[in-house]
Motif scaffolding. Sequence first.
Motif, PDB file in Angstrom:
ATOM      1  N   PRO A 262     -13.934  80.469  12.437  1.00  0.00           N
ATOM      2  CA  PRO A 262     -13.913  81.633  13.335  1.00  0.00           C
ATOM      3  C   PRO A 262     -14.848  81.404  14.533  1.00  0.00           C
ATOM      4  N   GLY A 263     -14.466  81.956  15.683  1.00  0.00           N
ATOM      5  CA  GLY A 263     -15.328  81.837  16.874  1.00  0.00           C
ATOM      6  C   GLY A 263     -15.034  80.633  17.738  1.00  0.00           C
ATOM      7  N   ILE A 264     -14.151  79.763  17.270  1.00  0.00           N
ATOM      8  CA  ILE A 264     -13.796  78.653  18.154  1.00  0.00           C
ATOM      9  C   ILE A 264     -12.398  78.899  18.707  1.00  0.00           C
ATOM     10  N   LYS A 265     -12.121  78.171  19.803  1.00  0.00           N
ATOM     11  CA  LYS A 265     -10.760  78.197  20.339  1.00  0.00           C
ATOM     12  C   LYS A 265     -10.243  76.785  20.295  1.00  0.00           C
ATOM     13  N   CYS A 266      -9.021  76.643  19.873  1.00  0.00           N
ATOM     14  CA  CYS A 266      -8.478  75.302  19.707  1.00  0.00           C
ATOM     15  C   CYS A 266      -7.157  75.189  20.440  1.00  0.00           C
ATOM     16  N   ARG A 267      -7.010  74.097  21.194  1.00  0.00           N
ATOM     17  CA  ARG A 267      -5.744  73.871  21.905  1.00  0.00           C
ATOM     18  C   ARG A 267      -5.254  72.480  21.604  1.00  0.00           C
ATOM     19  N   GLU A 268      -3.944  72.370  21.386  1.00  0.00           N
ATOM     20  CA  GLU A 268      -3.372  71.033  21.215  1.00  0.00           C
ATOM     21  C   GLU A 268      -2.888  70.560  22.569  1.00  0.00           C
TER      22      GLU A 268
ATOM     23  N   ALA B 194      -1.274  63.791  21.026  1.00  0.00           N
ATOM     24  CA  ALA B 194      -2.078  63.920  19.811  1.00  0.00           C
ATOM     25  C   ALA B 194      -3.567  64.087  20.125  1.00  0.00           C
ATOM     26  N   THR B 195      -3.837  65.030  20.982  1.00  0.00           N
ATOM     27  CA  THR B 195      -5.221  65.313  21.348  1.00  0.00           C
ATOM     28  C   THR B 195      -5.493  66.797  21.096  1.00  0.00           C
ATOM     29  N   VAL B 196      -6.679  67.076  20.596  1.00  0.00           N
ATOM     30  CA  VAL B 196      -7.021  68.458  20.293  1.00  0.00           C
ATOM     31  C   VAL B 196      -8.328  68.797  20.988  1.00  0.00           C
ATOM     32  N   ARG B 197      -8.399  69.985  21.520  1.00  0.00           N
ATOM     33  CA  ARG B 197      -9.602  70.374  22.238  1.00  0.00           C
ATOM     34  C   ARG B 197     -10.177  71.626  21.583  1.00  0.00           C
ATOM     35  N   ILE B 198     -11.474  71.590  21.327  1.00  0.00           N
ATOM     36  CA  ILE B 198     -12.124  72.732  20.695  1.00  0.00           C
ATOM     37  C   ILE B 198     -13.166  73.299  21.638  1.00  0.00           C
ATOM     38  N   GLU B 199     -13.140  74.619  21.768  1.00  0.00           N
ATOM     39  CA  GLU B 199     -14.081  75.282  22.657  1.00  0.00           C
ATOM     40  C   GLU B 199     -14.874  76.288  21.868  1.00  0.00           C
TER      41      GLU B 199
END
Lengths: 245, 328
Positions: free
Chosen positions: B256-262, B266-271
């Motif tokens: 919880p509290g993170i934002k995740c974008r694909e 095949a790369t994932v970004r977490i904010e």
Amino acid sequence: MKSNTAFWSILLKDTRSYYLKPPNISWGIIFPLAWTGMFFMRSGQGLDSIPGLLPGVVAISVLFGTTSLLSVTITFEKKGRSFERLLLAPISLELLMLAKTTGAIIFGIVNAFVPVIMAAFFTDLSGVNWITLIPAIVLIAISSTFLGLFVAVSVSEVFEAQTFSNFIRFPMLFLCGLFFPIEQLPVFLKPLSYIMPLTYGADILHFSFQRAGHMPLAFNFFMLIAFCTILFQMSLRNIRRNWIL
Amino acid sequence: MDVVAKSIIRVKGLSKKFEEVQAVDSVDFSICEGELFGFLGPNGAGKTTTINMLTGLARPDKGSIRIQGIDCSANPKAAQHLMGIVPDESNLYPELTGYENLAFCGALYGMKRQSRESRARQLLEQFGLADAANRKFARYSKGMKRKLTIAAGIVHSPPILFLDEPTTGIDVASARQIRQLIYDLNAGGTTIFLTTHYIEEAERLCRRIAFIVSGKIVRTDTTDNLMRLTEGRHIVQFALSKDIEGLASAMEKEFPGIKCRELIGATVRIESGKPIFIGPFVKFMEDRGAEVSEARKIRPSLEDVFVEITGIEAHAMKGEKEKGDNSK
Ligand SMILES: Nc1ncnc2c1ncn2[C@@H]1O[C@H](COP(=O)(O)OP(=O)(O)O)[C@@H](O)[C@H]1O
Ligand SMILES: [Mg+2]
């Protein structure tokens, strides 16, 4: 005046880029020459008939001289988007369109004199009424240029401009009393004759070369000027409506 | 200082519809004198239509346009002498040389022969086109064409310059030169309205940016303020050996509290608003059958702000098919 600079530059650029290009110059001279030669030979009536043929040949030369390049100077530049530059310039649309058409008008007038000069070598032109002939040629050139302009701004493709202007030019040759009198046309075609500016111009030409006009001179001039005004206004309206989205 | 007095362009409620498409939808903005203002949005957002309405090539359905106090909605020709316009496609005359094109454009704005000719020579020099001055425009390369088109837009030294996607579809080196020229022009006092779909370009050049999507401005702010939104934000990007179905939503649920974008490839970004410790994330992904080959800390950029505000993925902007240069 700032707009004068723009006017002359547009006119000069079109003259250099289009009207003075060798193919167009030679077209402008050879075409009237060919028509003239063809009609003089076909008529087979000897040199006396030249004044009777001149109205037709002069009118054809003007008609084709004025309208042949408008599809390039206007429709082609619109399609290539360089016309947008002109629409964005701080000059009125009226002045802009006058600048874009003056080249065609001058080209048409010059073409008109090719058969006249040629005829001068073969026959006596002292009976010609130049006072009516020259304004008539100028007004025919203006009205047919504006007719070509109206076609050019009403279509979006160059081939459409060319097709439509042929669609108007060729019938005009037969309907405007150039080679045979309008009275000889079938009844249902006569109304068409009277909605074409060239009919009135041709009548002045007949008068100027042979004193053989059918309608009053003043009426003919009035009709030519009316056609010029209406065609120009209709062209501007089409540009405003279709080109300024 | 009164902000209104300084604004050179003021637009209110500007709207334009083409048949079924609402190309521009109630757009408001104002641009201060000397500002470099950017319209950033994907293809079809309504950028060109907005420029066309401001410059008099298109008629607004609604709204008002004031340029240096002149009401242009009533008379679009009234302010044209104040504007230089660089369209998205080079539209100079192919049969004229570079020099002739510039001199002709100067004449359209009423410049006398001497001043337009010396200005043309000076601009060819300034834009590095002096060697090509007497070559026909048709023979120019794309980058040269774009540079000459910009030169043609400023030949009459207008106080306001409109640039429609000035670096789209040209090589990287020319694009860099053009950005420098734009920067210098603005530094010299020209007010510039620039449209672009390159986020980085907007970030680097513009002092203020409006995000425009589907004809609507979703946010207007200074670049500094927009960048401030990225402060205190942490981003880590992971490169995986393969894509994992539904990874983003699974991660957001798990942490919880993170934002995740694909992202693509095949790369994932977490904010996150807090520093990110990568251990648990790597384990989570490995448990789902993907090797994590790289984890990289990313400096937040305008791109992230743009994505957050507009909901448009950055690659959707970059991946736009480049419009070719159609001039002959
Ligand atoms: N002449 C036109 N006729 C119909 N639709 C148009 C016309 N010009 C633009 N549009 C539409 O308006 C929208 C905005 O276009 P445009 O202003 O060119 O966007 P941008 O410059 O941001 O890429 C698009 O959906 C486009 O298809
Ligand atoms: Mg555009």
